[in-house]
Design an enzyme around this catalytic site. Sequence first.
Site, PDB file in Angstrom:
ATOM      1  N   SER A 136      19.098  57.051   5.481  1.00 42.88           N
ATOM      2  CA  SER A 136      19.794  56.199   4.127  1.00 42.88           C
ATOM      3  C   SER A 136      19.165  57.474   2.530  1.00 42.88           C
ATOM      4  O   SER A 136      18.634  57.516   2.472  1.00 42.88           O
ATOM      5  CB  SER A 136      18.862  55.082   4.672  1.00 42.88           C
ATOM      6  OG  SER A 136      19.384  54.408   3.533  1.00 42.88           O
ATOM      7  N   TYR A 160      24.669  55.952  -0.983  1.00 41.51           N
ATOM      8  CA  TYR A 160      24.697  54.444  -1.749  1.00 41.51           C
ATOM      9  C   TYR A 160      25.952  55.569  -3.485  1.00 41.51           C
ATOM     10  O   TYR A 160      24.954  56.379  -3.653  1.00 41.51           O
ATOM     11  CB  TYR A 160      23.574  53.621  -2.473  1.00 41.51           C
ATOM     12  CG  TYR A 160      23.265  52.828  -0.434  1.00 41.51           C
ATOM     13  CD1 TYR A 160      25.112  51.955  -0.617  1.00 41.51           C
ATOM     14  CD2 TYR A 160      22.790  52.933  -0.106  1.00 41.51           C
ATOM     15  CE1 TYR A 160      24.577  51.013   0.335  1.00 41.51           C
ATOM     16  CE2 TYR A 160      21.971  51.980   0.702  1.00 41.51           C
ATOM     17  CZ  TYR A 160      22.522  51.551   1.355  1.00 41.51           C
ATOM     18  OH  TYR A 160      22.843  50.416   2.410  1.00 41.51           O
ATOM     19  N   THR A 186      28.785  54.941   1.905  1.00 44.84           N
ATOM     20  CA  THR A 186      28.969  53.226   1.985  1.00 44.84           C
ATOM     21  C   THR A 186      29.386  52.648   1.142  1.00 44.84           C
ATOM     22  O   THR A 186      29.536  52.791   0.181  1.00 44.84           O
ATOM     23  CB  THR A 186      27.433  52.868   2.359  1.00 44.84           C
ATOM     24  OG1 THR A 186      26.716  53.809   3.479  1.00 44.84           O
ATOM     25  CG2 THR A 186      27.682  51.488   2.445  1.00 44.84           C
ATOM     26  N   LYS A 276      31.973  54.282   5.224  1.00 48.57           N
ATOM     27  CA  LYS A 276      31.054  53.256   6.203  1.00 48.57           C
ATOM     28  C   LYS A 276      30.625  52.137   5.429  1.00 48.57           C
ATOM     29  O   LYS A 276      31.073  52.140   3.890  1.00 48.57           O
ATOM     30  CB  LYS A 276      29.447  53.888   6.675  1.00 48.57           C
ATOM     31  CG  LYS A 276      29.320  52.939   7.246  1.00 48.57           C
ATOM     32  CD  LYS A 276      26.814  53.573   7.372  1.00 48.57           C
ATOM     33  CE  LYS A 276      26.975  52.457   8.066  1.00 48.57           C
ATOM     34  NZ  LYS A 276      26.508  51.374   7.942  1.00 48.57           N
ATOM     35  N   HIS A 300      27.652  46.529   8.181  1.00 45.99           N
ATOM     36  CA  HIS A 300      26.424  46.150   7.644  1.00 45.99           C
ATOM     37  C   HIS A 300      25.126  45.489   9.074  1.00 45.99           C
ATOM     38  O   HIS A 300      23.786  45.095   8.060  1.00 45.99           O
ATOM     39  CB  HIS A 300      25.293  46.056   5.943  1.00 45.99           C
ATOM     40  CG  HIS A 300      24.855  47.360   5.513  1.00 45.99           C
ATOM     41  ND1 HIS A 300      25.685  48.284   4.537  1.00 45.99           N
ATOM     42  CD2 HIS A 300      23.683  46.838   5.605  1.00 45.99           C
ATOM     43  CE1 HIS A 300      24.169  48.486   4.205  1.00 45.99           C
ATOM     44  NE2 HIS A 300      23.130  47.896   4.707  1.00 45.99           N
TER      45      HIS A 300
END
Length: 421
Positions: A136, A160, A186, A276, A300
Amino acid sequence: MVKRQLPRPAEILELMQFRKFEPNPKKRRLASALTVADLRRIAQRRTPAAAFDYTDGAAEEELSLTRARQAFEDVEFHPGILTDVSRVDTSTQILGGSSALPFGIAPTGFTRLMQTEGETAGAGAAGAAGIPFTLSTLGTTSIEDVAAANPLGRNWFQLYVMRDREISFGLVERAAAAGFDTLFFTVDTPVAGARLRDTRNGFSIPPQLSINTVLNAIPRPWWWWDFLTTAKLEFASLKETGGTVGELIDSAMDPTIDYEDLAEIRSMWPGRFVVKGVQTLEDAKKLADLGVDGIVLSNHGGRQLDRAPVPFRLLPGVAREVGRDTEVMVDTGIMSGADIVASIALGARFTLIGRAYLYGLMAGGREGVDRVIEILADQVERTMKLLQVSSIEELAPSHVTQLTRLQKVEPTDSARSTLES
């Protein structure tokens, strides 16, 4: 009349076969876990409430997570008969490469908070099992250190888009340079969801000491020993780490991202490109038309919009409509190998586990992650054998019925007219 006799000593000794004692307490507790739910109970005992609840909890009333798990429980399997399943192949092809199992490890933030080995344990365990690991943006281990922990395995990176675009661009470049083969763009986090357990626990990054946290730590000294005697807990990709989770996300994430940002990031990335956080069939079709390599049906883990669609419920329709054009994956609510098999049967090319992996991590570090993968792998193989299929490719919608508790109610013509006027 039943004829009785005195028991013979030799026969009694035959019955008294005691299991060999395991002196290692970690190995003992992990061996006692037969399901992911067992690992969750061990994790809860061993982890301070704030860290455990951050992992275990979801947004607001936690309805999205509850419904996602219920959807998997409401599955009816339809096994075949008289098929040779002495050997079962659980491997699959996904995003241009192989995976020994039809699941990989999902991206999770703040992972070293749960247990100090964090992403290193996850990446190492994934590599040993021959499955992908996803790092992540909010990870607590650097891109380069994850690559070092899983040098021969498949590493994916979840991105992100930040307010400061240069941070995101730099992460894309670093992940490509480190050999990560897939990027997860994402799209479900324009702002932070209301994670009420975290608010009630006064949860922050890094953890702050209070009377409650000190009292909660008394029966869990091992967690605090690890926390205080290892490298400082901080984000590997962000400079600012102080504050609540919501404050951190809202200050870092950009709520203005759009399809132009998607195109720009995609143009920078040399590997496979996945979106995603897809939650409608319409968006899945649009992304397929744009030619993305894959989509992840995900809400999520129920941590953003409560009452969001259940990804597993969306799966059959999305797979039917776009599965030939793009690789459809699913996450949220997966707690067993049966959940994974049901997802593959209904059209998913692959699945991702988040909480299940973290329960293993909290229960026993790297060995706990190995254990959760072992449990899920055994369940996948056993479920396939009982369905009497010998490979992932043989799983089909005919093997599964989704039993329905919640049904959509379409507006009547009069109600629709009222809304439109």
